[in-house]
Motif scaffolding. Structure first.
Motif, PDB file in Angstrom:
ATOM      1  N   VAL B 383       0.837  -1.201   0.000  1.00 42.19           N
ATOM      2  CA  VAL B 383       0.000   0.000   0.000  1.00 42.19           C
ATOM      3  C   VAL B 383       0.876   1.257   0.000  1.00 42.19           C
ATOM      4  O   VAL B 383       0.627   2.206  -0.728  1.00 42.19           O
ATOM      5  CB  VAL B 383      -0.953   0.003   1.228  1.00 42.19           C
ATOM      6  CG1 VAL B 383      -1.605   1.375   1.404  1.00 42.19           C
ATOM      7  CG2 VAL B 383      -2.012  -1.079   1.089  1.00 42.19           C
ATOM      8  N   THR B 418      -5.433   2.292   5.351  1.00 39.28           N
ATOM      9  CA  THR B 418      -5.891   0.882   5.261  1.00 39.28           C
ATOM     10  C   THR B 418      -5.330  -0.017   6.363  1.00 39.28           C
ATOM     11  O   THR B 418      -5.554  -1.220   6.356  1.00 39.28           O
ATOM     12  CB  THR B 418      -5.549   0.211   3.898  1.00 39.28           C
ATOM     13  OG1 THR B 418      -4.147  -0.138   3.881  1.00 39.28           O
ATOM     14  CG2 THR B 418      -5.886   1.106   2.714  1.00 39.28           C
ATOM     15  N   ALA B 586      -2.664   2.800  -4.249  1.00 34.71           N
ATOM     16  CA  ALA B 586      -2.433   2.452  -2.843  1.00 34.71           C
ATOM     17  C   ALA B 586      -3.653   1.735  -2.289  1.00 34.71           C
ATOM     18  O   ALA B 586      -3.531   0.699  -1.621  1.00 34.71           O
ATOM     19  CB  ALA B 586      -2.143   3.711  -2.033  1.00 34.71           C
ATOM     20  N   GLU B 587      -4.820   2.270  -2.602  1.00 29.46           N
ATOM     21  CA  GLU B 587      -6.042   1.648  -2.088  1.00 29.46           C
ATOM     22  C   GLU B 587      -6.178   0.206  -2.585  1.00 29.46           C
ATOM     23  O   GLU B 587      -6.759  -0.632  -1.915  1.00 29.46           O
ATOM     24  CB  GLU B 587      -7.260   2.469  -2.523  1.00 29.46           C
ATOM     25  CG  GLU B 587      -7.355   3.791  -1.774  1.00 29.46           C
ATOM     26  CD  GLU B 587      -8.524   4.655  -2.251  1.00 29.46           C
ATOM     27  OE1 GLU B 587      -9.245   5.179  -1.393  1.00 29.46           O
ATOM     28  OE2 GLU B 587      -8.724   4.786  -3.476  1.00 29.46           O
ATOM     29  N   ALA B 589      -3.546  -1.655  -3.132  1.00 34.98           N
ATOM     30  CA  ALA B 589      -2.276  -2.306  -2.754  1.00 34.98           C
ATOM     31  C   ALA B 589      -1.459  -2.687  -3.975  1.00 34.98           C
ATOM     32  O   ALA B 589      -0.865  -3.758  -4.047  1.00 34.98           O
ATOM     33  CB  ALA B 589      -2.515  -3.516  -1.849  1.00 34.98           C
TER      34      ALA B 589
END
Lengths: 240, 629
Positions: B383, B418, B586-587, B589
């Motif tokens: 992430v 996250t 990133a969300e 991963a």
């Protein structure tokens, strides 16, 4: 291997350095001067450099001595010139000579230091008034100083000032400041600090100063023999 | 005529470490102000030992002092005991070189290295006898400038600073000096405002008073509107294309007292393209531009000869990424053979290669190695785009343990986007794995693992700039949760004060209204906020209350991707769309590769600024400037 002894000064910007900081500043000078200084063996090699005394923060010195071991015998004038070219404000090499590599350490022989102490007066004081205070101190057979150790437990140790201040203190007043000249003798039990002498004079002899407002300048450091005569640290250890 | 500030040494001897205030260091430059055309006071808003360790100011100081027509001097924040003395006796803030009052300089420049130093800037202006608000300083007052990483979100300081400089200043500083000198010699046309108008036209310069901030009905930041024709809609950072030949000081000032980093510094390269998504420096200093080992060795020799330092630190954002590191280390060790000069690497990459290099340079003291996996599970490391695996870490540690190291420090963050408790448990798990590895490699039980977990602060200009910081209670719960999982006395666990992190977050993503909070905090006596013993959280909360501002509005709020950000007008060259894309990855991963040798990932810095990656080993690929060493 050659051992060179240098007379140096510590003042100006370096006045406020602790002994460790001063020693580091001198090491930098030696590296910059590119001198063939020797190092100790082992995992953490140290420069072979030693001083006559550990000057405290705020104490300047017209003269201090140091010994260094060089791998190569360079003329004294070259060593001085190379170091002085690379010296920060407040440091200078004043004199030097090679000494017997087996000569005792400077720390072991230097036992008498003369200081000028300066601090502001709290109230007016005439020269006669100052003389009277100093006379009482100088004539007192015993002057105990209670040293309180702040580290750990509050331990109090009594130092006999007169064992260390063995010559008369004299002084003068100028522009609202009092100036004192005091010699301090180091015995097997150690010595007394200039600020402690100042404190005693304020507390027990009525010198109208602030006990913690003083700067000391060391004007000389010597070998004091049993007969009371003093000798320079350069004397008596010439190379054979 | 300016009179130097003279302080009786007896008074000075009463403050802690008086040597901080006397100057006179080797390689410091003292010039007669009557014989120069421009005087500059470089201010670092922290105490001497911290300030003197900073490379950026050393570069600019030496660079300007190379010019015969400029005198650049240093000014650092006096420690509170010295401040008391100065305020009691009426000594204004003065420079270390000539003891000139700061208010008598032509320009006063602050470096903005961390948000927690902002109150010290206000305090230093006040100690200098200058009005702290820009608008209250007349034409008789120096130009007050600021640069450094925090200038990329300049808004909380907009009311106090006349002009901000974005980016690398080696080249732009020359233009700045020329411009001010010409303005002075031309009879100061238009006064200080005239000068600012001239400077606003030049690259990288941001004059906050030339803009008005607009807010919508709900009080959300809407836009920054230029009010002067010279004010550009967007200010792009300055960047040095030729890092190989850019000025680098070879006569560093050698402090007389010990400082935080008391050693010679060699800058191997600028920038880092690993793309860790939390990292602001990684975005601000792009692209990667390396010097050659030959140039570095030459610089190193000069620096050691001119300073007397016996240690050289190889500094950069991630020094182990230097493409010619083994060659450089060999050449340095060869160059200083017999001279007792040691080489040190401040940060290690998490891999076995780095340990090999550490082995080479740290032949003497095996003091302990530090690695930064940053997160406890592979998912979370993906992430944040920290391209490190557990295998990398364990092979690095195995190499270290086989070669005599017994202490390993592991750096992590918590409060990342996250993140779940599973990720935190992964931190403890990794610590145990490293410790057990030590036991199995050495068959000894004297290994030591230190786990240090800081709380994440979302920063502007990163792909996490939209993410809200977790509440203090949640951070503290997480800290305790990890604590409960670590029960081996060979693992020591440290975490950072969540309150400091919260305050940092308010400034890191703050707008102009945060300036009011800063003012209230300074009036309440806040200073040296980066020092644990000085930081007073309750006082800061009082300042927020007085300013009528909710800290969570800045620190904790998740921002929407389409909302205007108070730093949109200040750019590092990286496109906002790139950051958005990175946030979405990133969300999911998803990793983004390092562009240094693989394909361009499209951040936009190189085309926008007209610079390119300089990698000394990559071979010619992807149209990048690459060289072989």
């Amino acid at each position: 291997m050659a051992r060179i002894r240098l007379a140096v000064k510590k003042d100006g910007a370096l006045q406020f350095l602790s002994h460790l900081d001063f020693a580091r500043a001198v090491r930098y000078v030696i590296i910059r001067a590119n001198l063939p200084i020797c190092y100790s063996e082992g995992f953490n090699p140290h420069m072979k450099l030693s001083f006559a005394s550990a000057l405290g923060v705020g104490v300047s010195a017209d003269i201090e001595y140091l010994d260094m071991e060089l791998a190569e015998k360079i003329p004294v004038s070259d060593v001085m010139e190379r170091m002085n070219e690379m010296s920060p404000q407040g440091f200078a090499v004043l004199d030097g000579r090679y000494v017997d590599p087996k000569a005792p350490k400077l720390m072991a022989i230097a036992n008498y230091a003369v200081y000028t102490l300066r601090g502001p007066l709290k109230e007016d004081l005439s020269q006669d008034g100052l003389n009277a205070i100093l006379q009482r101190f100088n004539e007192a057979p015993s002057v105990p100083y209670e040293k309180v150790s702040h580290k750990g437990k509050h331990r109090v140790r009594t130092i006999e000032v007169k064992n260390h201040v063995i010559d008369a203190i004299h002084g003068h007043v100028k522009d609202g400041d009092v100036y004192l000249t005091a010699g301090i003798y180091q015995t097997s039990e150690g010595a007394i600090k200039p600020i402690q002498v100042w404190e005693v004079l304020e507390k027990d002899f009525g010198l109208p100063v602030h006990a913690d407002m003083m700067l000391a300048r060391r004007t000389g450091i010597f070998v004091r023999k049993d007969d009371g005569k003093t000798a320079s640290l350069f004397e008596g250890y010439d190379e054979r | 005529m300016s009179h130097p500030v003279e302080i009786d040494p007896i008074l000075l001897s009463k403050v802690s470490k008086p040597a901080r205030y006397v100057g006179g260091e080797w390689n410091s430059v003292v010039k007669d102000h009557d014989r120069v055309k421009l005087t500059v006071a470089y201010c670092f808003p922290d105490v001497y030992e911290v300030a003197m360790s900073h490379l950026g100011l050393r570069i600019l100081y030496a660079l300007l002092n190379e010019r015969p027509d400029v005198a650049a001097e240093r000014v650092y924040a006096p420690w509170p005991d010295m401040e008391d003395l100065m305020r009691t006796k009426g000594y204004p803030l003065f420079s270390l070189e000539t003891k000139t009052p700061v208010r008598d300089f032509d320009m006063v420049g602050f470096t903005l290295q961390y948000e927690m130093s902002f109150t010290n800037i206000l305090n230093m202006l006040d100690l200098a006898g200058m009005p702290i608000f820009s608008k209250d300083r007349g034409d008789d007052m120096p130009l007050v400038a600021a640069g450094g990483p925090c200038a990329y979100n300049a808004e909380p300081l907009a009311d106090y600073i006349d002009i901000f400089f974005l980016g690398e200043s080696e080249e732009s500083t020359q233009l700045l000096a020329d411009t001010i000198i010409a303005w002075k010699e031309g009879g100061k046309p238009g006064g200080k405002k005239g000068l600012l108008k001239e400077l606003a036209k030049q690259p990288g310069n941001y004059v906050p008073s030339f803009y008005d901030a607009e807010y919508d009905e709900e009080g959300n930041f809407k836009a920054l509107v230029p009010t002067e024709p010279e004010a550009k809609a967007e200010i792009e950072k300055c960047v040095v294309a030729d890092v190989e030949h850019v000025f680098f000081p070879t006569k560093p000032i050698v402090p007389n007292i010990d400082i935080v980093h008391n050693r010679a510094v060699l800058e191997l390269f600028r920038g880092c393209s690993r793309g860790c998504r939390f990292c602001q420096a990684g975005m601000l200093y792009r692209p990667i531009r390396e010097k050659t080992p030959e140039q570095l060795v030459k610089l190193a020799k000069d620096i050691v000869a001119n300073s007397g330092y016996d240690e050289i630190s190889l500094m950069s954002l991630s020094s182990a990424d230097y493409s010619c590191l083994p060659e450089l280390v060999d050449q340095l060790l060869e160059a200083f053979k017999g001279q007792k000069v040691s080489v040190s690497l401040p940060s290690l990459r998490v891999d076995s290669f780095s340990v090999d290099i550490a082995k080479k340079v740290q032949q003497v003291r095996k003091s302990g190695l530090t690695f930064a996996p940053e997160a406890g599970t592979q998912r979370l490391r993906d992430v944040i785009n920290k391209g490190v695996t557990e295998e990398d870490l364990l092979s690095a540690c195995e190499n270290a343990f086989q070669n005599g190291w017994s202490t390993v420090k592991l750096y992590f963050m918590m409060g990342l986007p996250t993140e779940t408790d599973e990720d935190l448990a992964g931190i403890a798990d990794l610590a145990y794995k490293v410790l057990n590895l030590y036991r199995s490699v050495t068959h000894k039980n004297n290994g030591k693992v230190t786990v240090s977990v800081s709380s994440f602060v979302p920063k502007s200009h990163t792909s996490f700039q939209w993410f809200g910081q977790l509440p203090i209670e949640e951070i503290e719960r997480k800290q305790q949760y990890i604590k409960g999982l670590i029960r081996d006395k060979h693992i020591s666990y440290h975490y950072h004060d969540a309150k400091t992190g919260r305050l940092e977050a308010t400034f890191a993503r703050g707008d102009r209204r945060m300036g009011k909070v800063l003012y209230e905090a300074w009036k309440l006596g806040c200073k040296f906020d980066g020092w644990t013993e000085m930081f007073d959280y309750d006082r800061w909360m009082k300042a927020f209350e007085l300013a009528g501002i909710d800290p969570d509005y800045y620190a904790a709020r998740n921002r929407s991707l389409d909302e205007a950000l108070p730093w949109d007008h200040l750019t590092s060259g990286a496109a906002k769309n790139y950051l958005k894309q990175e946030w979405r990855r990133a969300e999911r991963a998803e990793l983004t590769h390092d562009c240094r040798r693989l394909s361009c990932t499209g951040c936009g810095v190189c085309p926008n600024l007209g610079v390119s990656i300089i990698d000394r080993k990559a071979g010619d690929a992807h149209g990048k400037n690459t060289f072989s060493c």
